[in-house]
Structures are given as C-alpha cells and as structure tokens.
Design an enzyme around this catalytic site. Structure first.
Site, PDB file in Angstrom:
ATOM      1  N   ASP A 383       0.863  -1.178   0.000  1.00  8.77           N
ATOM      2  CA  ASP A 383       0.000   0.000   0.000  1.00  8.77           C
ATOM      3  C   ASP A 383       0.902   1.231   0.000  1.00  8.77           C
ATOM      4  O   ASP A 383       1.936   1.267   0.682  1.00  8.77           O
ATOM      5  CB  ASP A 383      -0.900  -0.027   1.250  1.00  8.77           C
ATOM      6  CG  ASP A 383      -1.954   1.054   1.205  1.00  8.77           C
ATOM      7  OD1 ASP A 383      -3.049   0.771   0.724  1.00  8.77           O
ATOM      8  OD2 ASP A 383      -1.660   2.183   1.649  1.00  8.77           O
ATOM      9  N   ASN A 391      -2.726  12.683  -2.926  1.00 10.44           N
ATOM     10  CA  ASN A 391      -3.776  13.164  -3.839  1.00 10.44           C
ATOM     11  C   ASN A 391      -4.227  14.562  -3.469  1.00 10.44           C
ATOM     12  O   ASN A 391      -4.449  15.419  -4.327  1.00 10.44           O
ATOM     13  CB  ASN A 391      -4.965  12.203  -3.807  1.00 10.44           C
ATOM     14  CG  ASN A 391      -4.829  11.091  -4.811  1.00 10.44           C
ATOM     15  OD1 ASN A 391      -4.066  11.199  -5.767  1.00 10.44           O
ATOM     16  ND2 ASN A 391      -5.558  10.006  -4.613  1.00 10.44           N
ATOM     17  N   ASP A 400      -2.562   9.467 -10.230  1.00  9.51           N
ATOM     18  CA  ASP A 400      -2.571   8.391 -11.226  1.00  9.51           C
ATOM     19  C   ASP A 400      -1.165   8.116 -11.747  1.00  9.51           C
ATOM     20  O   ASP A 400      -0.776   6.965 -11.958  1.00  9.51           O
ATOM     21  CB  ASP A 400      -3.495   8.770 -12.391  1.00  9.51           C
ATOM     22  CG  ASP A 400      -4.966   8.713 -12.000  1.00  9.51           C
ATOM     23  OD1 ASP A 400      -5.268   8.133 -10.925  1.00  9.51           O
ATOM     24  OD2 ASP A 400      -5.791   9.239 -12.758  1.00  9.51           O
ATOM     25  N   GLU A 427      -4.972   2.445  -4.133  1.00 11.35           N
ATOM     26  CA  GLU A 427      -3.518   2.495  -4.053  1.00 11.35           C
ATOM     27  C   GLU A 427      -2.931   1.198  -3.512  1.00 11.35           C
ATOM     28  O   GLU A 427      -1.758   1.147  -3.166  1.00 11.35           O
ATOM     29  CB  GLU A 427      -3.084   3.675  -3.157  1.00 11.35           C
ATOM     30  CG  GLU A 427      -3.351   3.504  -1.665  1.00 11.35           C
ATOM     31  CD  GLU A 427      -4.760   3.948  -1.265  1.00 11.35           C
ATOM     32  OE1 GLU A 427      -4.966   4.187  -0.075  1.00 11.35           O
ATOM     33  OE2 GLU A 427      -5.632   4.066  -2.144  1.00 11.35           O
TER      34      GLU A 427
END
Length: 523
Positions: A383, A391, A400, A427
């Site tokens: 992760d 973000n 992305d 993620e």
C-alpha cells in the site's frame, strides 16, 4: 452368297450395351450434382454455425467489456462518495464547512467525466450543498426514490436508483447515493452523485453495431436503466418478462442466447452479464440478419458456383480459394479483437497490471499446483503510504501518475514468468509469488520497497519527504482445501502490521497481532 444377318466381327448386343453407359453417365452427372448439393449444404451449414459461434464470442467479450466499464464507472463514484460521507459525518455540514465542501464537490465532478453533479440533502430532502455554484430552488427531493430508500434503510452501502431527470438542469441522470448519519448513527441526510446518461450513450457509441443492434443496462429486477439507441419512453420500463430475466439469469450470471426482443420483436443474439458489485445487468445484441448477412451472400455465391461447376472446375477452385482466404482473414481479425478484449477484461487500464479478476483466477491455479507439488505460495500486499495526502497535495492526475510509477516498479521486480503483479484496488497492490517461501517473499518485498524509494518521488505529506510503501507478506503450502480469502486477509493483516510499526517497511503475518486495532489506523 447370302448376306449374313449378324456381322461376325461385331459383338452381339453392342447397341444394348451403349444404353446402360449413357444411363450411367446420366446417373453419374446426377450423383455429382447431388454430391455437390450435399457438400454445398454442409458447407453453408458449417459456415452459418461458425458465423454464429464467432458472433457469440464477440458478444460475450463485448458484454464483459461493458460490465467492466459499468463497474468502474459506479465504483469511482462510490469511492468518491464514501470519502465525502466520512468527512461529512466527522465534521458535519454546518455553515463553516459548506464553502470547503462545495469546492470539494465541484473538484470531484471535474475529475470524473461521468458525474453530472454531487448533491447533499438534509433530513427534509432540501438542498444543502451541491457541486454547482448556486443552490437549486424548489420543493427538494423528499419524493425521490433514493431519498425515501435511505430514510427507511440504515444501510451505508451505495444505492443505485432508477434514471431520473435532474431538477438542476433537466438532464437525464442515474442516481447513486449514500446515507449520511450523525455520530450516533441517526439519519442526517443523503449524499447523491448523478451519473450522466450521456456518458453511457458515448460509451455505447464506441462499439460498432448494426441498425437493429441494441445495448442496455438494467437492474436485476428488470427495470431498464440506459439503452442504445436511446428512447426516453423506454427508460424505467420493465424487462422482467423477457427471456434473459425470466429464464437465463436464474441459471447463469453470464451467457449468450438467440432471443426475440420483447420490445420490438426482432430476433437478436444477446450477450448478457450480471455485475458482481452492483445489482445491475448489462446486455448487447446484434440482429440475426446482420450476423448472417455475409453468410447469405456466400450462400448465393456458392450456389452460382455449383451451377457453373460443369463449365469450368478451374473457376470453381479459384472462387473456393478466394473464399478460404477471406475466411482466414476474418478469423485472424476476430482473433486479434478477442485478444484485445481479453486484455481489457483481465488488466487494469491505468497501470497495465493484472486486475482482481485475473488475480482470483491465478490464485485457484497456483493453489492447485502448490497442493500437487507441495510447494509454498507467497503473497505480498503493499500500500502506498499516505496516498490520500498525496492526492490532496498534488491532485488526482499526479496520483494516477504515481500509481503508474509504482506499477512499473512491481513489473520490474517480478522477474519470473509465473509471478503476477496485481492492482488490487485504489492504491493497494498485490504480488503473487508461486513456489516461493517467506524468505523469498521478504526479499522481493525489500527490493520493491527500495526501488520505490530510489524513484525519489516527492511527497510533502510523508515524514520522509518522499513516497514510500508498506508491505505485508504471507506464505504457506496449500493443502487442497484452502480459502483464497483467508490467504489474502493474512497478507493484508501483515500489511497493517507494517503500517502500525511505522510504515515504509515489510512485515510478515503474525497471528498474535491485534488486526482489528490496526485496521482502524490511518492508511
């Protein structure tokens, strides 16, 4: 001397023998004609079946792509709403929070092309916050199906309602909504995302269908949600009495069948599929006449060839070779299309890694192989640390790109052909390592962690200043009756152990860990 009645050099009965030869020739011509007709019939029947079989494969692949697109569309909206609902339930939606919430709503709508807008309604169904600058005027949405549903149901899962016209601007939308509670679990309102009907129209238009072809999305109860060609009068009507809903779906969640439409009576080859995550069904259909259009042309052509075969075997052979060449080219093109659709169905479009569908299929295969060979199977769950902060700080486009870079690291570190790198969700990634013990898994995990650090991806929200990942490892030898869910859960538990220990590290599953406490920690 008298003239003899019979020529002594002529075999008696010669005239009688020529007659059976003529009949034999006639019968031979008739037999050849019948054989040609028989061969023609067999060829046409085989060709017809082949065209139908190819159409079935194409239809099945098309519905698989439709189902994947629909799942991705609703899942993206679902994830956005889940994060917003958590925010609203923690901080409320008072006057102080509303400007920031409105900006966040508007930003999320800009980031997802499928969204018409995001709306928050209070307990009376009145507009509180929308992604639009001005609040709509009117009597609210207390009469809407989705609002009544959340009033009467305590479920916090996303609810997809029948298509409606937006009271904001009259556009057709598909509502996906979630219940908002207060800290005590009492109903505090509804958060709604409107999926543009035009978004599905544009997606449908990207596929080539004949004039009589159709595509639709409907609820599992038969209510029509979206359709190509679009017909406003059909939206919301019931298809429950159609053969797909009445006979086929109860037997199998996906398949193909030749069916007469209950809407217009046209016979079509339907491919259908029930979505795994949402109560929806997608279907695509091509008319039987269009599927066999080429076959009809070949039938006429072959018949003409058979009629002219007595005039020239060479002409017949040339036409036959020409037909075979055309068939091979068509088959080759269809094979390429099938491979492309298979790639779409089994790989993540953003990162190029395997998706969960391929991951689950690979787990079954490797469990069976490990049980036969008594060899270990390992799983790494990883992760991205503080990805939400990333973000928030850099935007979803940069997010992305970050996911793509991590995916490249995984592909680089998975050297063996049997190793499988997977985008598990958001993620979170997974690496399946057949014939690998826990030491080997830890070695790969360490290589992945260091490779991500070596990328030097700036992350202001991380204590290190750079992007890092946490990894959880689990390994076992399959026995033949193992649960893939438990396998994944234990690797995921190890991931939470790594995060709880400070992130930017790899951990091995430890049954004594308090996993429940770890799952409440910030990922």
């Amino acid at each position: 001397m008298p003239i003899p009645i019979h020529d002594p050099h002529q075999a008696p009965g010669g005239a009688l023998k020529r007659l059976p030869l003529r009949k034999a020739a006639a019968w031979f011509i008739v037999a050849v004609g019948l054989c040609l007709l028989g061969l023609l019939y067999l060829q046409l029947e085989q060709s017809r079946r082949q065209d139908l079989a190819v159409a079935q494969v194409a239809s099945s692949n098309l519905t698989r792509a439709m189902a994947q697109q629909a799942e991705d569309t609703f899942l993206a909206a679902d994830l956005v709403m889940t994060s917003l609902v958590d925010w609203i339930q923690n901080d409320g939606y008072g006057a102080a929070q509303r400007p920031r919430l409105q900006q966040t709503f508007a930003r999320r709508v800009q980031q997802l092309n499928q969204l018409h807008g995001i709306f928050l309604f209070d307990t009376q169904g009145q507009w509180v916050i929308t992604s639009f600058t001005d609040l709509p005027r009117g009597n609210g949405v207390a009469d809407r199906e989705y609002f009544k549903y959340h009033q009467q149901n305590a479920s916090t899962l996303a609810h997809i309602g029948p298509a409606i016209r937006s009271r904001e601007n009259g556009e057709w939308i598909i509502p996906i909504s979630k219940r908002v509670n207060d800290r005590a679990g009492r109903f505090q309102g509804v958060l709604l995302s409107g999926i543009k009907m035009s978004y599905f129209d544009h997606f449908f238009e990207s596929f080539s269908l004949d004039d009589n072809g159709i595509m639709f999305i409907g609820f599992t109860n038969g209510t029509l949600l979206a359709r190509r060609p679009f017909d406003e009068s059909l939206i919301g009507t019931s298809l429950a009495q159609g053969q797909i809903y009445r006979e086929l779906l109860p037997e199998a969640s996906a398949g193909t069948a030749m069916i007469n439409s209950v809407v217009d009576g046209v016979e079509r080859l339907y491919g259908y599929r029930r979505l795994a995550s949402y109560p929806l069904v997608v279907a695509a259909a091509t008319s039987k006449d269009t599927i066999l259009e080429g076959w009809y042309a070949r039938a006429v052509q072959s018949s003409v060839i058979v009629a002219l075969v007595t005039l020239g075997v060479g002409l017949f052979g040339w036409v036959f070779i020409h037909q075979v060449r055309d068939g091979e080219r068509i088959e080759k093109n269809l094979r390429k299309a099938q491979q492309a659709l298979e790639q779409i169905a089994t790989h993540d479009s953003l990162t190029g890694l395997a998706n969960r569908r391929l991951f689950e299929r690979s787990l079954e295969i490797e469990f069976a192989r490990g049980a036969r060979q008594v060899s270990p199977v390992s799983l790494i769950m990883l992760d991205i640390d503080f990805f939400k902060r990333y973000n928030d700080a850099y935007g979803h486009v940069a997010g992305d790109h970050c996911l793509t870079q991590v995916a490249q690291v995984l592909m680089t570190c998975c050297q063996r052909k049997a190793d499988l790198a997977v985008r598990y969700g958001g993620e979170e990634f997974a690496v399946l390592l057949p014939n690998t013990d826990i030491n080997g898994a830890l070695a790969i995990a360490g290589q992945i962690r260091r490779s991500v650090i070596d990328k030097h991806i700036t992350h202001s929200g991380s204590p290190t200043g750079y992007l890092t990942v946490s990894l959880g490892c689990y390994s076992f030898i399959p026995s033949g009756n193992d649960s893939p869910e438990v396998f994944i859960q234990r690797a995921d538990a190890a991931l939470y152990q790594a995060k709880n220990a400070g992130r930017n590290r790899a951990a091995v599953f430890s049954p004594e860990s308090d996993v429940a406490e770890l799952m409440r920690s910030d990922r």
